[in-house]
Design a protein around this motif. Structure first.
Motif, PDB file in Angstrom:
ATOM      1  N   LYS A 110      -6.765  -6.330  -1.500  1.00  0.00           N
ATOM      2  CA  LYS A 110      -6.387  -5.382  -2.544  1.00  0.00           C
ATOM      3  C   LYS A 110      -5.428  -5.998  -3.561  1.00  0.00           C
ATOM      4  O   LYS A 110      -5.018  -5.348  -4.514  1.00  0.00           O
ATOM      5  CB  LYS A 110      -5.766  -4.147  -1.906  1.00  0.00           C
ATOM      6  N   SER A 159       2.620   3.675   5.091  1.00  0.00           N
ATOM      7  CA  SER A 159       2.213   2.325   5.497  1.00  0.00           C
ATOM      8  C   SER A 159       3.205   1.745   6.483  1.00  0.00           C
ATOM      9  O   SER A 159       2.849   0.972   7.355  1.00  0.00           O
ATOM     10  CB  SER A 159       2.165   1.390   4.293  1.00  0.00           C
ATOM     11  N   GLN A 200       0.827  -1.212   0.000  1.00  0.00           N
ATOM     12  CA  GLN A 200       0.000   0.000   0.000  1.00  0.00           C
ATOM     13  C   GLN A 200       0.858   1.257   0.000  1.00  0.00           C
ATOM     14  O   GLN A 200       0.360   2.351  -0.170  1.00  0.00           O
ATOM     15  CB  GLN A 200      -0.892   0.032   1.249  1.00  0.00           C
ATOM     16  N   ASP A 218      -5.612  -6.331   3.894  1.00  0.00           N
ATOM     17  CA  ASP A 218      -4.810  -5.873   2.773  1.00  0.00           C
ATOM     18  C   ASP A 218      -4.630  -6.939   1.692  1.00  0.00           C
ATOM     19  O   ASP A 218      -4.226  -6.646   0.581  1.00  0.00           O
ATOM     20  CB  ASP A 218      -3.463  -5.338   3.250  1.00  0.00           C
TER      21      ASP A 218
END
Ligand SMILES: Nc1ncnc2c1ncn2[C@@H]1O[C@H](COP(=O)(O)OP(=O)(O)O)[C@@H](O)[C@H]1O
Ligand SMILES: [Mg+2]
Ligand SMILES: [Zn+2]
Lengths: 349, 512
Positions: B153, B370, B116, B150
C-alpha cells in the motif's frame, strides 16, 4: 540444596500448608492480585513479594518435586505443601550460616524499586561519563520516562556535576558500608559508567559463585536497603532521596483498585460501583480487600458488621487457621467469604 | 557546506563509503532513488545525512520494531533529539501526544502496518514530508524473502502524502524483486544504484563434521584462537546458553544473548560487546538484527540459517569497518532438520489457527485500530512473524475487512488457511534446500553465493576454503587467551572511580 529451594522451604513453612502452589508462584512473581497481597501480609512473607518476577512456572514445579523427593516437603489436601521436620531442620541449619538478606522488603518497595534502580543507574552512568566531558554513550535505560526524569534532574554545569557525583559517591558509600560486603560489591558491579559496563545477573552470579536467584534477590535487597535508609534519613542523603520523589507518597494500589477507592471515598456503595464500572461484584470485593490491607485508616465496619468481625477473629484463633473454608464451616456459614477475607486481612496488619 | 564536511561534522567519518555519496546527491536532487548495497555498507547514512543538508521531515518505513528502535537510539546517542518511532507497542496516550506534535520531529520511523492507522495517516499528511524512505524494500515483493502485505500500500500512501521523493533501500534483491519494487512504489525515472551483495573483505569457510561432538570441539577451538570480537550463531536459546557457559569455562569472555533474557541484561550484554569488554557473543539467529558494531572479526554458524538471505545478513555483521574478517559455517548431516523446525515456528499451527478463528467468529463486528491488530497476536501467544502471516491470510479471505471482523464460515476458512500455509511452508523449504545445496557444491564458495543472486564471481584476495585460505591470518595473539576483566574488585574503589574525577582528569579537561 540451592538458594531457591531455601526460599521455597521458607515460604512453605510460613504458609503452613494453607496455600496452593499457585499462591507461591504469584507471590514470587509479584502478581498484584488482592489474594496475593493478602497472603503476603497474612503469613508474614511480604518480603518475597515480586522478588523473582521472571520465574517460570515449570522451574518452580521442578524444584518443588525435587524437594518432595528429598522428603523436605509433603503435599497436603489443599493442593499445597507442608514442610516436614527434616525440611525444617535443613532450613534452620541453612539460615544459621546464610541468613536471608536482612533488608529484603518486596512488599513495601516492589512498586518503587524497579523505577528507583533505573533512575539511579542511569543517573550514575550519566554522571560518570559527563564528569569526564564525555556525553556520547548509550543510555543504560531505554525507557523514555526514565531518561526524561534524569535529564530534568541533571545538574547543568560541569562544576555542579562533579560536586553532585562526589556527594552521591559519599551517600552511596555510607549505606553500602552497612551491608554485607558481597552484596555491596554486586550492586556496584551492576552499575555502568565510564570504562566499564554493568554486569548482568548471570555474570554476577558466576563471579560470586552463587545462583541466579540468590543474586537477583540479594541485588534487590540492596535496593530495598537504600530505599529504607533514604526514607528514614533523607536529610543525610539528599541526592538518593530525590530519586524517590513523586513516587514515595503514593498508595501501593493497583490502578483499577485506585478507581474503586476514589468512588468509595465519594460515598458510593459496592452495588453502585459494580453498576457504574461494569465489573463483577467479586472484582470490586477484591479491590476492597486490597484497600483494607494498604490503607491503614480505611475502616471495614461499613462492610462487615463489628460483631461478625469479632466472631470471625475468634474462629480463626480457635481453629488455628487462616483458611477461609475452615472458618466458614466453623461459623456455620453465617458469614460470606468476602466478610471473612476482609476481616482476616485487617487483622493481619 | 560540502557533503564531506557534513559527514565529518555530524557523523565523525572522514570519507564516504562506496556508493553513499552518489546516492545522497541523487536524493538531494529530489530524484527517486533505488539503492541496493550489501548489509553493513551504510545505507542508513544515505537518508540521515540529507537531513543535515536541509531535507526534513523524513519518513522512514521500516519492517521490524527492533530495527526501528536501534536506529532511534543511535540517532539519539548522536545528539539528535527530533527522532520518533511509531509502532503498535507505544501506549495510546503517548501516541496521541506525539501525533499532536508531529511536526516537531525530523526523523519519523513507522511500521507499514501503522501507516494504515487513520490518526497516524492524517497526522503525517499534514506535515509535508520531504523524503520517504522505504528500508528493507524487498519486503514489498511477493518474490522477496519476507514479503509483507502492508508494503503493497506504500505506493498509494506516498501519493496521499504529496508524492515526496522516495528512497528505496535493500541489501538483497534479485532482478524480479527489483522490478517489483520500482513498480509498486510508482518510482518515476529513478536513479538506480545496484551494488554486489558480495562482501569482499569477508572470507568464507565451510566445515563439515562427522558428529556433534566434533562440531562442539571445533567451535571451542575457533573461539579460543580467532581474533575477536565475534558472534556465534545458534538455533536455540538453550544451545546459546550452553556454549556460552562452556566457552567461559575455558577462559574466554563470552556471553549468551537472546530474547529469553531480561531486557536490562540484554542491553548490558549488547553494550559490553559494543565497548569491547566482551569478545564473543553466543546468539540465536532470531536476535541481534540491530547490532551495530563495526569491528566484528568473525561470525561462526554453529547451526545453519534457513535461507541464503539470512546467511548473508548474518555474516554481513562482520567486517563493517572493511577490514579482513571471516565467516565459518560448521555443519553435520543432522543439521538438516533444524531449519525445518524453525520454519514451523514462523508459521501458525493448525490448533492455533483454529483457536483464532473460533475466537473471531464469536466476535463478529469487532473493530480494531491498526495498533490493536498488530498486538492482537500476543493474546494467542504468536511469534511476531507467525501472527503477521495469519493476519495477512485473514485479510485475504475477507475475515478482517477494514479492521473489522466479518461473518465467516470457520471450517472452510480453516481449510483454506491451512492449504495456503502448507504451500508457504513448501516455498520456505525450497529456500532451505537452496542454501543446503550450496554447502555441498564443489566450487568457489563466493561464486556459489553470487550465482544465486544472478551475479558473476568477483576475484578477491582472501576468498574461501575452496580457493585456499590461511587461517593464521584470522588468529589472535596469545594475550587474548588470558581471562580478563570482570574480576571481583573492591567495590569502594570501583564506586569512587565511577563517580569522582582525579586531579589529572581535571587538568586535562580544563584545557580541552
Ligand atoms: N562513511 C562511513 N564511514 C564509516 N562508517 C560508516 C560510514 N557510513 C556508515 N558507517 C557505519 O557502517 C555501519 C553500518 O551501517 P548501516 O546503515 O546500519 O548498514 P546497512 O547498510 O546494513 O543498513 C554503521 O556502524 C555506520 O555507522
Ligand atoms: Mg539497514
Ligand atoms: Zn573462493
Amino acid at each position: 540444596m540451592q538458594y531457591f529451594d531455601v526460599v521455597l522451604l521458607y515460604i512453605f513453612d510460613r504458609f503452613k500448608g494453607e496455600r496452593s502452589l499457585s499462591a507461591v508462584y504469584h507471590l514470587l512473581t509479584g502478581k498484584k492480585s488482592s489474594q496475593t497481597i493478602q497472603d503476603g501480609k497474612l503469613f508474614n512473607i511480604g518480603q518475597f513479594f515480586g522478588v523473582l518476577k521472571k520465574l517460570n512456572r515449570a522451574k518452580l514445579e521442578q524444584h518443588v518435586s525435587s524437594l518432595q523427593e528429598a522428603g523436605l516437603i509433603k503435599p497436603n489436601q489443599h493442593e499445597g505443601y507442608e514442610i516436614t521436620s527434616s525440611g525444617r531442620e535443613a532450613l534452620t541449619s541453612f539460615l544459621a550460616s546464610n541468613p536471608l538478606p536482612e533488608y529484603l522488603a518486596g512488599w513495601q518497595y516492589h512498586k518503587v524499586s524497579d523505577l528507583y534502580w533505573q533512575r539511579l543507574s542511569l543517573f550514575v552512568q550519566s554522571l560518570s561519563y559527563s564528569i569526564r566531558g564525555n556525553m556520547s554513550f548509550y543510555p543504560i535505560s531505554k525507557d523514555e520516562t526514565i531518561q526524561n526524569w534524569v535529564k530534568k534532574h541533571f545538574p547543568m554545569t560541569k562544576e555542579k556535576r562533579v560536586t553532585v557525583a562526589e556527594n552521591l559517591f559519599q551517600e552511596m558509600q555510607t549505606i553500602l558500608n552497612k551491608l554485607p560486603d558481597r552484596d555491596a560489591s554486586m550492586f556496584v558491579m551492576r552499575l555502568s559508567g565510564i570504562g566499564r559496563t554493568g554486569l548482568t545477573i548471570s555474570q554476577l552470579a558466576d563471579m560470586q559463585k552463587i545462583s541466579y536467584e540468590e543474586t537477583s534477590i540479594r541485588l534487590q535487597s540492596v535496593i530495598h536497603a537504600i530505599l529504607k535508609w533514604v526514607q528514614n534519613h533523607s536529610g543525610q542523603s539528599p541526592i538518593l532521596a530525590s530519586m524517590i520523589e513523586g513516587e514515595g507518597e503514593e498508595l501501593p494500589l493497583t490502578l483499577s483498585t485506585k478507581q474503586t477507592y476514589k468512588l468509595l471515598e465519594s460515598g458510593m456503595t459496592i452495588e453502585q460501583i459494580v453498576h457504574l464500572r461494569r465489573l463483577k461484584r467479586s472484582t470490586i470485593e477484591d479491590h476492597l480487600v486490597e484497600i483494607a490491607i494498604n490503607v491503614p485508616e480505611f475502616s471495614i465496619d461499613a462492610f462487615v458488621d463489628p460483631k461478625a468481625q469479632a466472631d470471625i477473629r475468634l474462629a480463626s484463633k480457635e481453629i488455628k487457621s487462616q483458611r477461609l473454608k475452615l472458618i466458614k464451616n466453623y461459623v456455620k456459614d453465617q458469614y460470606t467469604y468476602f466478610e471473612i477475607r476482609l476481616t482476616l486481612c485487617k487483622e493481619g496488619i | 557546506m560540502p557533503l564531506t564536511d557534513l559527514l565529518y561534522k555530524h557523523f565523525g567519518y572522514r570519507e564516504f563509503r562506496f556508493g553513499q555519496e552518489q546516492i545522497i546527491s541523487d536524493v538531494l536532487n529530489k530524484r527517486d532513488v533505488f539503492a541496493m548495497l550489501p548489509t553493513g555498507a551504510g545505507k542508513s547514512l544515505c537518508y540521515q545525512l540529507p537531513f543535515y543538508a536541509g531535507v526534513s521531515p523524513i519518513l522512514i518505513v521500516s519492517p521490524l520494531v527492533s530495527l526501528m528502535e536501534d536506529q532511534v537510539q543511535q540517532l539519539k546517542a548522536q545528539g539528535e533529539k527530533r527522532v520518533i518511532a511509531l509502532n503498535g507497542f507505544l501506549e495510546f496516550e503517548k501516541r496521541m501526544d506525539i501525533l499532536k506534535d508531529l511536526s516537531y520531529y525530523s526523523f519519523i520511523y513507522v511500521s507499514p502496518e501503522i501507516l494504515q492507522n487513520n490518526f497516524v495517516y492524517q497526522a503525517l499528511k499534514k506535515i509535508n514530508i520531504e523524503l520517504m524512505v522505504v528500508d528493507e524494500a524487498h519486503c514489498i515483493s511477493q518474490w522477496g524473502h519476507d514479503f509483507r502485505t502492508d508494503y503493497l500500500k506504500l505506493g498509494e500512501i506516498r501519493e496521499a502524502f504529496g508524492s515526496p521523493p522516495i528512497l528505496a533501500l535493500t541489501a538483497t534483491a534479485t532482478e524480479d524483486v527489483r522490478h517489483d519494487i520500482l513498480r509498486q512504489l510508482n518510482m518515476s525515472n529513478p536513479a538506480i544504484h545496484v551494488h554486489s551483495v558480495d562482501r569482499p573483505n569477508i572470507a568464507i569457510k565451510l566445515e563439515k563434521h562427522s558428529s556433534l561432538e566434533a562440531k562442539i570441539q571445533a567451535v571451542k577451538e575457533y573461539a579460543l584462537e580467532l581474533k575477536g570480537p565475534g558472534i556465534i550463531y545458534f538455533s536455540s536459546r538453550r544451545w546459546a546458553d550452553k556454549l556460552a557457559k562452556a566457552l567461559s569455562d575455558e577462559g574466554r569472555e563470552c556471553a549468551a544473548y537472546h530474547a529469553g533474557m531480561e531486557q536490562e541484561d540484554r542491553l548490558l550484554i549488547q553494550q559490553q560487546f559494543l565497548n569491547d569488554e566482551l569478545s564473543i557473543i553466543c546468539s540465536t539467529n532470531a536476535f541481534g538484527m540491530g547490532i551495530n558494531k563495526s569491528n566484528i572479526r568473525f561470525v561462526i554458524h554453529f547451526h545453519p540459517p534457513s535461507t541464503i538471505e539470512s546467511y548473508l545478513q548474518e555474516i554481513g555483521r562482520a567486517g563493517r569497518d572493511q577490514l579482513s574478517s571471516i565467516a565459518i559455517h560448521l555443519y553435520t548431516e543432522e543439521d538438516e532438520f533444524l531449519p525445518l523446525s524453525f520454519i514451523d515456528s514462523e508459521l501458525p499451527k493448525e490448533q492455533e489457527v483454529k483457536e483464532v478463528l473460533r475466537d473471531f467468529s464469536g466476535r463478529v463486528g469487532t473493530t480494531y485500530s491498526s495498533f490493536q491488530l498488530e498486538r492482537e497476536g500476543n493474546r494467542f501467544d504468536f511469534t511476531e512473524t507467525a501472527w503477521r502471516y495469519l493476519l495477512h491470510q485473514l485479510e485475504g479471505l475477507g475475515i478482517v475487512q477494514n479492521k473489522e471482523i466479518q461473518t465467516f464460515e470457520v471450517e472452510s476458512c480453516l481449510r483454506e488457511i491451512l492449504t495456503a500455509t502448507e504451500q508457504h511452508r513448501k516455498a520456505k523449504l525450497l529456500k532451505w534446500f537452496r542454501f543446503k545445496s550450496w554447502l555441498e557444491e564443489k566450487q568457489c564458495r563466493r561464486k556459489g553465493l553470487l550465482e544465486r543472486f544472478g551475479e558473476s564471481n568477483h576475484q578477491v584476495n582472501f576468498c574461501c576454503d575452496y580457493c585456499g585460505l590461511n587461517l593464521q591470518r584470522y588468529k589472535g595473539s596469545n594475550t587474548q587467551l588470558q581471562p580478563t576483566a570482570q574480576h571481583v574488585v573492591d567495590w569502594g574503589v570501583e564506586l569512587k572511580r565511577l563517580l569522582t574525577v582525579s586531579k589529572e582528569d581535571h587538568g586535562e579537561k580544563s584545557t580541552g
